[in-house]
Design a protein around this motif. Structure first.
Motif: not given
Length: 392
Positions: A270-273, A275-294
């Protein structure tokens, strides 16, 4: 989207800080959208947020409701809200924007600002209210204003109702997605970036629903505990900007660098802070199957494409974090009374129906939830325009 109704840039004559206002659409002559303050805020950012507000308003259109959607707008100030001169900048910005706020822009708190602070600065700037442009649309202005004032006085376990409704909507979005996937709440692990108004309330509602909050990030770093953090203790130890006092941490809680939350082993992110937090570089580190844009616009479009390609579902901000805005208007127009029970029940019912509609359409069309949400908006905007007219 077509060209915005209005876009302007303001420069503070005292500090040189810049502020922006974008009115994307007017519906019945009025627009709605909060005011944010953060270092690095840009006109393009504010324009994107204003378009998002047009969508959020349309998504909550209910032909049977008293609340009738407005147009979308957004304000932004390029300034660190912690700076000693920030309040003066805010007052001068609102004074400069006074003609627009009085005529057609209703606004309130957003990233970096609390409603109390916005109200205090607005009064100093000579405004009756930051939502006074909507008053002519009310059947009984005095009763409506009293209802909203009463709602803002409500607290639930130490947190104001106005801070909680947005997080309730985000949490309900998460729970609806889990229900559709047949995933039990117990054992579902969550990481939340940001423990301010939206992130804090989301963490509370998810924890109380039985999910385990294993990571929380603030400006100082990421707090983790594989067995689950004590959410209530963290909420009680926040400063006005959502930064947690580390003295409340338990021996088995851990602190790590600020971006650690992204790669935490969780099911829901849950990114809740900002804007523009998740980009093409750091998205590869994400293991969650669901991202909910708070937060607003936390996942960049190219990053979302890459996430979708590897089976990660992103629930878009225009749906997920829309409850706060809707709650203001549900209360003001009289769809609900000024109580926590009515606010939470209406928020849960509305958000569940909206998320269900979006996910069902995404499945039927073989597309992403964001594309499905845009499709719902495309269907509803002409209906609103036909009923009320559409001013640009």
């Amino acid at each position: 989207m077509t060209t915005s109704f209005m876009s302007l840039t303001w420069t503070d004559h005292v500090t040189g800080q810049r502020g922006f206002l974008v009115v994307d659409r007017l519906v019945r002559g009025v627009s709605s959208g909060g005011l944010r303050m953060r270092p690095g805020c840009t006109l393009d950012e504010v324009a994107g947020l204003a378009r998002g507000m047009t969508m959020k308003e349309a998504l909550h259109y209910d032909p049977k409701g008293r609340y009738i959607p407005l147009g979308g707008a957004k304000g932004g100030i390029d300034c660190d809200p912690r700076h000693p001169k920030a309040y003066g900048v805010l007052v001068r910005y609102l004074r400069a924007m006074r003609p627009y706020i009085e005529a057609f822009w209703t606004t309130g708190e957003d990233l970096g600002l609390t409603q109390d602070l916005v109200d205090r600065a607005a009064a100093e700037a000579g405004l009756v209210s930051t939502i006074q442009a909507v008053y002519p649309l009310l059947d009984d202005e005095q009763t409506a204003r009293r209802r909203l004032t009463d709602a803002f006085q409500v607290q639930v376990d130490g947190i104001g109702l106005d801070e909680l409704v947005g997080g309730c909507g985000v949490a309900e979005s998460v729970l609806t997605a889990l229900d559709r996937a047949g995933v039990p709440y117990t054992g579902t692990r969550v990481a939340v970036q940001g423990l301010g108004t939206m992130g804090g309330a989301t963490a509370r509602f998810l924890a109380r629903a039985g999910l385990t909050i294993v990571a929380v990030a603030d400006i100082k770093g990421t707090l983790t505990n594989p067995a689950g953090l004590d959410v209530e203790a963290l909420l009680a130890a926040r400063d006005p900007f959502g930064t947690v006092d580390r003295s409340v941490l338990r021996p088995d809680d851990h602190e790590s660098p600020g971006d650690t939350w992204l790669a935490t082993d969780v099911d829901v992110l849950v990114p809740a802070a900002v804007s523009y937090t998740i980009d093409t570089a750091n998205q590869r580190h994400i293991t969650a199957r669901l991202i909910v844009e708070a937060a607003n616009m936390p996942v960049l479009p190219k990053a979302e494409e890459l996430l979708a390609a590897r089976g990660v579902t992103v629930l878009p901000d225009v749906v997920v974090n829309s409850a706060t805005n809707a709650w203001w208007w549900w209360t003001l127009f009289g769809d609900i009374g000024p109580t926590a029970d009515e606010a939470f029940a209406h928020t849960r019912r509305s958000m569940r129906a909206l998320v269900d509609l979006m996910l069902a359409r995404a499945e039927a069309d073989g597309t992403t939830p964001r594309a499905a949400a845009h499709g719902v908006v495309a269907d509803r905007l002409p209906v609103i325009a036909e009923r009320f007219g559409w001013y640009r």
